[in-house]
Design an enzyme around this catalytic site. Structure first.
Site, short mmCIF file in Angstrom:
data_model
loop_
_atom_site.label_atom_id
_atom_site.label_comp_id
_atom_site.label_asym_id
_atom_site.label_seq_id
_atom_site.Cartn_x
_atom_site.Cartn_y
_atom_site.Cartn_z
N TRP A 25 21.00 47.63 63.95
CA TRP A 25 21.23 48.50 62.80
C TRP A 25 22.52 49.28 62.93
O TRP A 25 23.27 49.41 61.95
CB TRP A 25 20.04 49.42 62.55
CG TRP A 25 18.85 48.63 62.08
CD1 TRP A 25 17.70 48.39 62.77
CD2 TRP A 25 18.72 47.93 60.83
NE1 TRP A 25 16.86 47.59 62.02
CE2 TRP A 25 17.46 47.30 60.84
CE3 TRP A 25 19.54 47.77 59.72
CZ2 TRP A 25 17.00 46.52 59.77
CZ3 TRP A 25 19.09 47.00 58.65
CH2 TRP A 25 17.84 46.40 58.68
N ASP B 145 21.02 57.73 61.73
CA ASP B 145 20.10 56.84 61.02
C ASP B 145 18.75 56.94 61.72
O ASP B 145 18.57 56.43 62.82
CB ASP B 145 20.64 55.40 61.08
CG ASP B 145 19.71 54.40 60.41
OD1 ASP B 145 18.62 54.79 59.96
OD2 ASP B 145 20.09 53.20 60.33
N LYS C 76 9.54 52.61 56.56
CA LYS C 76 9.07 52.49 57.94
C LYS C 76 8.01 53.58 58.21
O LYS C 76 6.89 53.28 58.55
CB LYS C 76 10.23 52.64 58.92
CG LYS C 76 11.48 51.82 58.58
CD LYS C 76 11.29 50.33 58.71
CE LYS C 76 12.38 49.47 58.12
NZ LYS C 76 13.74 49.67 58.56
C1 LIG Z 1 15.07 49.21 58.04
C2 LIG Z 1 16.27 49.92 58.54
C3 LIG Z 1 17.46 50.04 57.78
C4 LIG Z 1 17.69 49.32 56.48
O1 LIG Z 1 16.87 49.63 55.48
P1 LIG Z 1 16.98 48.91 54.06
O2 LIG Z 1 16.10 49.76 53.25
O3 LIG Z 1 16.50 47.50 54.23
O4 LIG Z 1 18.39 48.95 53.61
C5 LIG Z 1 18.50 50.77 58.31
N1 LIG Z 1 18.40 51.35 59.52
C6 LIG Z 1 17.31 51.24 60.28
C7 LIG Z 1 17.26 51.89 61.62
C8 LIG Z 1 16.20 50.53 59.82
O5 LIG Z 1 15.09 50.42 60.57
#
Ligand SMILES: *Cc1c(COP(=O)(O)O)cnc(C)c1O
Length: 365
Positions: free
Chosen positions: A105, A179, A203
């Protein structure tokens, strides 16, 4: 029927209580005669849902008053463009963004940011967070981007008093952007040490389609002119996430999850549960060499646990047996193979125990 436990990395398991309440309110929200999906986002009903969600999230994460909470669309990945578009304007152009590359990511964030800024990969570590002493930071960078929990690789920053460990030692002027998509609300954080925190909802918060951005208010108002208006954090903040129509139903579910979290004891309680669940699972994986993990102990994720069978020819049999026992979505991400168990807030310890029982059984212990 077998009890089902869903180990998906995302979209992921939600609390049963939340889904039950949403089902009960589906056709008629609180006597309004409308489903939440059918309401104007500017009507009093939805405004009350929105305000409660914002207030509860602010309380759960102890978000200081000088931070805005935005409920946006576009997911975590779109923030990889929107954050540079909103933040690099604070520095002379072209600005540099520093990144710590700890997995897939952060890798995607690096790639996207290169369209809008100079990118410096300050440190790389795929099985552990590289030690702070090795970070090659750029003087006067626009910000430093971290992915504090790598969902695919299972590398999570250790935290100290709500801040990634060691980062208290960073120069004061380093602006931290994190993030937290896959571990937000699983541990207390000190929001005041970050410039911006973002997280896709699917998540640990709610359904896909909502993205949370928590941003310090002095960082608003410098968006590049090419930034789409609907994604200019200042406009979004000034309009309380209603510059354009927000993802109303997703915000409603997120709000129910926030209420559920508060009833469970908040993020401090979630952290205690996360520690207990992770210890239980890693102990079974470590018991002998039948299963293998690749992340160094101190950076093992409490939320996303990738593991491998030593004999990978047994992968299909492992997954089939798991499914037969109601243990779903354990297949690892296609880029890394193997298995992955995501054990977010809504995964009860009973689910982890059921997985551990199966791990032991399959290993013939
Ligand atoms: C799932 C995830 C993303 C991306 O999310 P989307 O909604 O698919 O764009 C970004 N960063 C992390 C750490 C993730 O787990």
């Amino acid at each position: 029927m077998t009890h089902i436990y869903n180990f998906s990395a995302g979209p992921a398991v939600l609390p049963k209580e939340v889904l039950t309440q949403a089902a009960a309110e589906m056709l008629d929200w609180h006597g309004s005669g409308m489903s939440v999906m059918e309401m104007s986002h500017r009507g009093p009903e939805f405004i009350s849902i929105y305000k409660a969600a914002e207030r509860d999230l602010r309380e759960l994460l102890a978000v200081p008053d000088n931070y805005k909470i935005l409920f946006m669309q576009g997911g975590g990945l779109s923030q990889n463009a929107l954050i540079p578009l909103n933040l690099v304007g604070h520095k002379p152009q072209p600005a540099t963004i520093d990144f710590i590359h700890t997995g897939s990511w952060s890798g995607k964030s690096i790639k996207e940011a290169g369209k809008y800024a100079k990118v410096n990969i300050a440190a790389v570590g795929k099985t552990a967070v590289p030690p702070l002493a090795e970070w090659q930071l750029t003087p006067d960078a626009a910000y430093l981007h971290l992915c504090t929990n790598e969902t695919i690789d299972g590398v999570e920053f250790a935290f100290d008093n709500g801040v990634p460990a060691g980062l208290a030692g960073l120069p004061e002027d380093v602006l931290l952007v994190a993030d937290m998509s896959s571990h937000i609300l699983s541990r207390p954080i000190d929001v005041s040490k970050f410039g911006l925190i973002f997280a896709g909802a699917q998540k640990n918060i709610g359904p896909a389609g909502v993205t949370i951005v928590i941003v310090r208010d002095d960082l608003l108002g410098k968006a590049l002119t090419i930034c789409p208006s609907a994604f200019d954090f200042k406009l979004v903040a000034e309009n309380e996430s209603m510059y354009n129509t927000p993802p109303t139903y997703g915000i409603y579910i997120a709000g129910l999850v926030f209420q559920w979290l508060k009833a469970q004891g908040g993020v401090a309680a979630m952290e205690q549960r996360a520690i207990a669940k992770a210890e239980l699972l890693y102990a079974a994986l470590d018991a002998d060499d039948f299963y293998q993990t690749r992340v160094e102990q101190h950076n093992r994720s409490r939320m996303n646990v990738p593991f491998y069978l030593k004999d990978e020819s047994k992968n299909e049999a492992f997954l089939a047996g798991a499914k037969a026992r109601g243990l779903l979505q354990l297949k690892g991400h296609k880029s890394v193979g193997g298995m992955r168990a995501s054990i977010y807030n809504a995964m009860p310890i009973e689910g982890v125990q059921a997985l551990v029982d199966y791990l032991n059984e399959f290993a013939g212990r």
